[in-house]
Design a protein around this motif. Structure first.
Motif, PDB file in Angstrom:
ATOM      1  N   GLN A  10       0.826  -1.206   0.000  1.00  0.00           N
ATOM      2  CA  GLN A  10       0.000   0.000   0.000  1.00  0.00           C
ATOM      3  C   GLN A  10       0.864   1.262   0.000  1.00  0.00           C
ATOM      4  OE1 GLN A  10      -3.277  -0.093  -0.385  1.00  0.00           O
ATOM      5  NE2 GLN A  10      -3.242  -2.340  -0.402  1.00  0.00           N
ATOM      6  N   ARG A  11       1.947   1.193   0.762  1.00  0.00           N
ATOM      7  CA  ARG A  11       2.822   2.368   0.819  1.00  0.00           C
ATOM      8  C   ARG A  11       3.534   2.587  -0.519  1.00  0.00           C
ATOM      9  NH1 ARG A  11       2.956   4.529   5.644  1.00  0.00           N
ATOM     10  NH2 ARG A  11       2.438   3.275   7.489  1.00  0.00           N
ATOM     11  N   LEU A  12       3.924   1.497  -1.178  1.00  0.00           N
ATOM     12  CA  LEU A  12       4.580   1.654  -2.479  1.00  0.00           C
ATOM     13  C   LEU A  12       3.615   2.196  -3.520  1.00  0.00           C
ATOM     14  CD1 LEU A  12       6.759  -1.592  -2.557  1.00  0.00           C
ATOM     15  CD2 LEU A  12       7.523   0.761  -2.203  1.00  0.00           C
ATOM     16  N   VAL A  13       2.340   1.797  -3.442  1.00  0.00           N
ATOM     17  CA  VAL A  13       1.338   2.375  -4.350  1.00  0.00           C
ATOM     18  C   VAL A  13       1.198   3.863  -4.094  1.00  0.00           C
ATOM     19  CG1 VAL A  13      -1.115   2.379  -4.934  1.00  0.00           C
ATOM     20  CG2 VAL A  13       0.083   0.204  -4.651  1.00  0.00           C
ATOM     21  N   ARG A  14       1.133   4.227  -2.804  1.00  0.00           N
ATOM     22  CA  ARG A  14       1.048   5.653  -2.463  1.00  0.00           C
ATOM     23  C   ARG A  14       2.301   6.396  -2.907  1.00  0.00           C
ATOM     24  NH1 ARG A  14      -1.222   8.824   1.641  1.00  0.00           N
ATOM     25  NH2 ARG A  14      -0.694  10.996   1.146  1.00  0.00           N
ATOM     26  N   ARG A  68       3.995  22.685  -4.514  1.00  0.00           N
ATOM     27  CA  ARG A  68       3.178  21.483  -4.303  1.00  0.00           C
ATOM     28  C   ARG A  68       3.960  20.234  -4.726  1.00  0.00           C
ATOM     29  NH1 ARG A  68      -2.838  21.923  -6.393  1.00  0.00           N
ATOM     30  NH2 ARG A  68      -2.869  19.972  -5.187  1.00  0.00           N
ATOM     31  N   ALA A  69       4.814  20.352  -5.729  1.00  0.00           N
ATOM     32  CA  ALA A  69       5.649  19.215  -6.139  1.00  0.00           C
ATOM     33  C   ALA A  69       6.610  18.835  -5.012  1.00  0.00           C
ATOM     34  CB  ALA A  69       6.414  19.553  -7.401  1.00  0.00           C
ATOM     35  N   ARG A  70       7.140  19.874  -4.329  1.00  0.00           N
ATOM     36  CA  ARG A  70       8.043  19.597  -3.211  1.00  0.00           C
ATOM     37  C   ARG A  70       7.298  18.885  -2.081  1.00  0.00           C
ATOM     38  NH1 ARG A  70       9.324  24.285  -2.471  1.00  0.00           N
ATOM     39  NH2 ARG A  70      11.180  24.358  -3.809  1.00  0.00           N
ATOM     40  N   GLU A  71       6.066  19.307  -1.832  1.00  0.00           N
ATOM     41  CA  GLU A  71       5.271  18.639  -0.788  1.00  0.00           C
ATOM     42  C   GLU A  71       4.999  17.182  -1.158  1.00  0.00           C
ATOM     43  OE1 GLU A  71       1.773  20.905  -0.315  1.00  0.00           O
ATOM     44  OE2 GLU A  71       2.774  22.638   0.629  1.00  0.00           O
ATOM     45  N   ALA A  72       4.711  16.954  -2.448  1.00  0.00           N
ATOM     46  CA  ALA A  72       4.463  15.575  -2.891  1.00  0.00           C
ATOM     47  C   ALA A  72       5.720  14.724  -2.762  1.00  0.00           C
ATOM     48  CB  ALA A  72       3.960  15.567  -4.333  1.00  0.00           C
ATOM     49  N   TYR A  83       8.885  10.617   0.099  1.00  0.00           N
ATOM     50  CA  TYR A  83      10.033  10.226   0.922  1.00  0.00           C
ATOM     51  C   TYR A  83       9.580   9.545   2.210  1.00  0.00           C
ATOM     52  CZ  TYR A  83      13.976  10.657   4.097  1.00  0.00           C
ATOM     53  OH  TYR A  83      14.953  10.405   5.017  1.00  0.00           O
ATOM     54  N   THR A  84       8.533  10.109   2.822  1.00  0.00           N
ATOM     55  CA  THR A  84       7.999   9.506   4.057  1.00  0.00           C
ATOM     56  C   THR A  84       7.454   8.112   3.788  1.00  0.00           C
ATOM     57  OG1 THR A  84       7.437  11.710   4.911  1.00  0.00           O
ATOM     58  CG2 THR A  84       6.340   9.808   5.918  1.00  0.00           C
ATOM     59  N   GLN A  85       6.725   7.971   2.683  1.00  0.00           N
ATOM     60  CA  GLN A  85       6.184   6.659   2.344  1.00  0.00           C
ATOM     61  C   GLN A  85       7.302   5.647   2.076  1.00  0.00           C
ATOM     62  OE1 GLN A  85       3.073   5.785   2.557  1.00  0.00           O
ATOM     63  NE2 GLN A  85       2.291   7.840   3.004  1.00  0.00           N
ATOM     64  N   ALA A  86       8.349   6.062   1.386  1.00  0.00           N
ATOM     65  CA  ALA A  86       9.466   5.162   1.099  1.00  0.00           C
ATOM     66  C   ALA A  86      10.159   4.733   2.386  1.00  0.00           C
ATOM     67  CB  ALA A  86      10.455   5.852   0.160  1.00  0.00           C
TER      68      ALA A  86
END
Length: 455
Positions: A277-281, A299-303, A308-311
Motif C-alpha cells: 500500500q505504501r509503495l502504491v502511495r 506542491r511538487a516539493r510537498e508531494a 520520501y515519508t512513504q518510502a
C-alpha cells in the motif's frame, strides 16, 4: 555463560510442567519405564511370581486354540472355507495378545503399547472384510506369540514353582517333619552328605537350602519373567513403537507444511496490507510531483516529501517483515547475539543464560525455531503478562536443546488466545520437537521448547 541485564534471583523460575493448568501443545509417546520401576522388594517378587504362574495356563490355552485353528484352516484352505477359519484364529490370537499386554501393564508396570490393527475399508466386500485380520502383519505376530509363549511360559512356571517350593519347604521343614514317618533303614540326605544323622541335622540342611533358595528367589523370578515379557514385547509391542515413529514423522512433516503455508499466507497478507500500500502511495506521490514540477514547484516539493515519508515507512515495514522470517543478526552471527539483541529491547528486567556451545554452530532451522520461541515469550511478557523479571535459558539436554522463557507475570496464557503459539507449535513439531506451556492463573508462566539437535 552469557548474561545480560542481571535481575534479582528468582526462586525456582521453572515450575514442573506437569502441574495443573499446564498445556502440552505437542504430546509425545512416553519412553518405556525402567523394569519394575514402581515396585520394590516383596511387592515386585509377588507381582513377578503371579505373572510367571499365570503365564503357563494362559499360554497353554492359547497354544491349543491357535494351533488347532491354524491346522484346521490350513487343511481346509483349498476349499476356501479354511480362510475364514484362519481369520477367526487370528482374532482369537489377537485376544490373547491384548490379554498379555494388559498383564504386562498391570503386573510388571511395563509400557506395553498396543499396535494399530488393520481395519476393513468401506469399499471392501463381505468376504474381504472377513479376511481383514489375515492382511495385518500384527495378526501373524500374535499367532507366533501364541505358539512361542508356551515355551517361555512353561519355563517360567516350572522355575517359579520349584524355587518357591524350595523356599517354603526348606524354611518350614523343622515344623512339619515331625509328622513324617520314621524308618530306621532309610538314610537322610544329611547323613549321606556326612552332616550327621537324626532329625536335627536334616532340619538344619533343609533350612540352609531354604535360605539359599530365598536369596536366589528374586533373581530367578525376575529372570524368567523378563524372558517371557521380553518375548511378548518383541512380538506384540515392537510394531506399535514403529507405528508411533511413523505417526510422529508424518505429523512433523504435516506440521512443517502447515507452518510454511501459514507463514507464507501471513507474509503475503502483511506485504499486501503494509509495504504494498505504501509503495502504491509512493508511486502516486511521485507521479503527482512530476506533473506539478513545472506549474507548481511548491506542491511538487510537498508531494516529494510525502513520497520520501512513504518510502522510509515501507523500508521500515519490510525490515520488520524480514525480521519475522529470519532476523539478519541471527543469520549473520548466530543464536547468542540474536537473543542478546532481543532481550535488550525488552521493557522488563531480563537475565539470559545460554550455553556457550549453543550460542554458535547450531543448524539454521534449529536456531530459527529457538529464536522465535524466545521472541514469542518476550512478546507475551510485553503485551499480556505484566512481568517485571524474566529468565531466558537455552541449554543442551542430551540429544536435544531446550529453550525456556519464565516470567513472574499474572499467568493465564494458553494456546487459544492467539495464533502465535499455534504457529510455534507447528514450527517445533516440524522439527520433531515439542512445545510446552505452564501458565496457571497468578503465574508464573513458562514457555518451553525442546528440539532435537539434528532437527
Amino acid at each position: 555463560m552469557t548474561e545480560t541485564r542481571p535481575v534479582p534471583p528468582v526462586d525456582d523460575p521453572v515450575p514442573d510442567l506437569g502441574d495443573a493448568h499446564a498445556t502440552t501443545v505437542l504430546p509425545v509417546d512416553p519412553a518405556p519405564a525402567p523394569y519394575d520401576a514402581r515396585r520394590r522388594g516383596p511387592r515386585r517378587v509377588l507381582a513377578e511370581t503371579g505373572y510367571a504362574l499365570t503365564a503357563f495356563p494362559l499360554a497353554l490355552v492359547g497354544f491349543v486354540l491357535v494351533v488347532s485353528g491354524v491346522a484346521l484352516g490350513g487343511g481346509l484352505a483349498v476349499l476356501v472355507v479354511g480362510l475364514p477359519v484362519l481369520a477367526l484364529t487370528a482374532v482369537v490370537a489377537r485376544g490373547f495378545a491384548h490379554l498379555e499386554r494388559t498383564r504386562l501393564r498391570g503386573l510388571l508396570d511395563r509400557e506395553a503399547a498396543t499396535p494399530t490393527y488393520a481395519a476393513a475399508r468401506p469399499r471392501d466386500g463381505w468376504f474381504r472384510r472377513v479376511l481383514t485380520p489375515l492382511r495385518d502383519p500384527q495378526s501373524w505376530l500374535d499367532m507366533v506369540w501364541a505358539v512361542l509363549a508356551l515355551v517361555t511360559g512353561t519355563l517360567a512356571f516350572v522355575a517359579v514353582v520349584t524355587t518357591w517350593a524350595l523356599v517354603l519347604g526348606g524354611l518350614t521343614y523343622w515344623f512339619w517333619q515331625q509328622w513324617l514317618p520314621a524308618n530306621p533303614d532309610d538314610r537322610s540326605l544329611a547323613e549321606l552328605l556326612g552332616l550327621g544323622d537324626g532329625r536335627g541335622a536334616e532340619s538344619v540342611l533343609n533350612l540352609v537350602v531354604g535360605l539359599v533358595a530365598l536369596a536366589l528367589l528374586p533373581w530367578v523370578v525376575r529372570l524368567v519373567a523378563l524372558l517371557h515379557a521380553g518375548l511378548a514385547e518383541a512380538l506384540l509391542c515392537s510394531r506399535a513403537s514403529l507405528q508411533a515413529e511413523v505417526r510422529r514423522a508424518t505429523g512433523g512433516r504435516d506440521a512443517a507444511r502447515d507452518a510454511e503455508a501459514r507463514s507464507l499466507r501471513r507474509l503475503e497478507r502483511d506485504i499486501h496490507d503494509g509495504p504494498q500500500q505504501r509503495l502504491v502511495r509512493l508511486a502516486m506521490d511521485i507521479g503527482r510531483a512530476r506533473h506539478q514540477l513545472e506549474q507548481d514547484p511548491e506542491r511538487a516539493r510537498e508531494a516529494l516529501d510525502a513520497a520520501y515519508t512513504q518510502a522510509r515507512d515501507a523500508i521500515d515495514e519490510l525490515r520488520a517483515l524480514s525480521r519475522g522470517i529470519a532476523p539478519p543478526l541471527l543469520v549473520d552471527r548466530g543464536l547468542g547475539p540474536a537473543l542478546e539483541e532481543l532481550v535488550h529491547r525488552a521493557d522488563a528486567e531480563v537475565e539470559l543464560r545460554i550455553d556457550p556451545e549453543l550460542a554458535h554452530g547450531l543448524a539454521p532451522h534449529v536456531e530459527t525455531a529457538l529464536y522465535f520461541v524466545v521472541a514469542e515469550g518476550m512478546t507475551n511478557v510485553a503485551k499480556h503478562s505484566g512481568a517485571t523479571t524474566v529468565l531466558v535459558q537455552v541449554e543442551r539436554e542430551g540429544d536435544t536443546v531446550a529453550a525456556n522463557v519464565a516470567d513472574d507475570g499474572v499467568g493465564g496464557a494458553h494456546q487459544g488466545k492467539g495464533s502465535g503459539l499455534a504457529g510455534l507449535e507447528q514450527r517445533v513439531r516440524g522439527l520433531g520437537g515439542r512445545l510446552l506451556l505452564s501458565s496457571p492463573v497468578g503465574g508464573p508462566t513458562v514457555l518451553r521448547a525442546e528440539v532435537p539437535l539434528d532437527g
